[in-house]
Design a protein around this motif. Sequence first.
Motif, PDB file in Angstrom:
ATOM      1  N   LEU A  63      33.248  38.422  42.130  1.00  0.00           N
ATOM      2  CA  LEU A  63      33.854  37.102  41.960  1.00  0.00           C
ATOM      3  C   LEU A  63      35.135  37.137  41.123  1.00  0.00           C
ATOM      4  O   LEU A  63      36.150  36.579  41.544  1.00  0.00           O
ATOM      5  N   PRO A  64      35.160  37.783  39.969  1.00  0.00           N
ATOM      6  CA  PRO A  64      36.418  37.825  39.207  1.00  0.00           C
ATOM      7  C   PRO A  64      37.549  38.534  39.952  1.00  0.00           C
ATOM      8  O   PRO A  64      38.704  38.124  39.877  1.00  0.00           O
ATOM      9  N   LEU A  65      37.206  39.596  40.680  1.00  0.00           N
ATOM     10  CA  LEU A  65      38.222  40.304  41.456  1.00  0.00           C
ATOM     11  C   LEU A  65      38.782  39.421  42.570  1.00  0.00           C
ATOM     12  O   LEU A  65      39.991  39.390  42.801  1.00  0.00           O
ATOM     13  N   ALA A  66      37.904  38.719  43.250  1.00  0.00           N
ATOM     14  CA  ALA A  66      38.340  37.826  44.328  1.00  0.00           C
ATOM     15  C   ALA A  66      39.186  36.681  43.774  1.00  0.00           C
ATOM     16  O   ALA A  66      40.202  36.303  44.369  1.00  0.00           O
ATOM     17  N   MET A  67      38.789  36.136  42.644  1.00  0.00           N
ATOM     18  CA  MET A  67      39.557  35.040  42.037  1.00  0.00           C
ATOM     19  C   MET A  67      40.941  35.525  41.608  1.00  0.00           C
ATOM     20  O   MET A  67      41.932  34.816  41.757  1.00  0.00           O
ATOM     21  N   ALA A  68      41.024  36.729  41.074  1.00  0.00           N
ATOM     22  CA  ALA A  68      42.324  37.280  40.672  1.00  0.00           C
ATOM     23  C   ALA A  68      43.220  37.476  41.891  1.00  0.00           C
ATOM     24  O   ALA A  68      44.418  37.177  41.842  1.00  0.00           O
ATOM     25  N   LYS A  69      42.649  37.957  42.978  1.00  0.00           N
ATOM     26  CA  LYS A  69      43.433  38.165  44.202  1.00  0.00           C
ATOM     27  C   LYS A  69      43.908  36.829  44.766  1.00  0.00           C
ATOM     28  O   LYS A  69      45.052  36.705  45.194  1.00  0.00           O
ATOM     29  N   VAL A  88      23.032  39.512  41.197  1.00  0.00           N
ATOM     30  CA  VAL A  88      23.768  38.909  40.078  1.00  0.00           C
ATOM     31  C   VAL A  88      24.904  39.824  39.622  1.00  0.00           C
ATOM     32  O   VAL A  88      26.024  39.370  39.375  1.00  0.00           O
ATOM     33  N   LEU A  89      24.631  41.119  39.513  1.00  0.00           N
ATOM     34  CA  LEU A  89      25.679  42.063  39.108  1.00  0.00           C
ATOM     35  C   LEU A  89      26.789  42.148  40.145  1.00  0.00           C
ATOM     36  O   LEU A  89      27.973  42.219  39.792  1.00  0.00           O
ATOM     37  N   SER A  90      26.421  42.124  41.422  1.00  0.00           N
ATOM     38  CA  SER A  90      27.428  42.179  42.484  1.00  0.00           C
ATOM     39  C   SER A  90      28.340  40.964  42.428  1.00  0.00           C
ATOM     40  O   SER A  90      29.563  41.093  42.484  1.00  0.00           O
ATOM     41  N   VAL A  91      27.747  39.798  42.317  1.00  0.00           N
ATOM     42  CA  VAL A  91      28.542  38.569  42.236  1.00  0.00           C
ATOM     43  C   VAL A  91      29.375  38.581  40.961  1.00  0.00           C
ATOM     44  O   VAL A  91      30.542  38.186  40.964  1.00  0.00           O
TER      45      VAL A  91
END
Length: 70
Positions: free
Chosen positions: A26-32, A19-22
Amino acid sequence: MKNLTIGLRVLIGSGIVLVLSVGLILPLAMAKLSELSNQAEQRELENLFVNLTEQGNRIKILAITTGDYR
């Protein structure tokens, strides 16, 4: 917590790590992805502008060469 078996503790720990990894990735991937999308859109708009400008210049040249300029 003392009443939980080792397997259940490992399962809970793995779940928390997942859960912590996602939650972090996830926010970093969405920003990219958002940045890449914005760059692609900007590039396409610039290409469209260049194409429209070139087309406008061709029409002006055609009008001048046919004597139909104003």
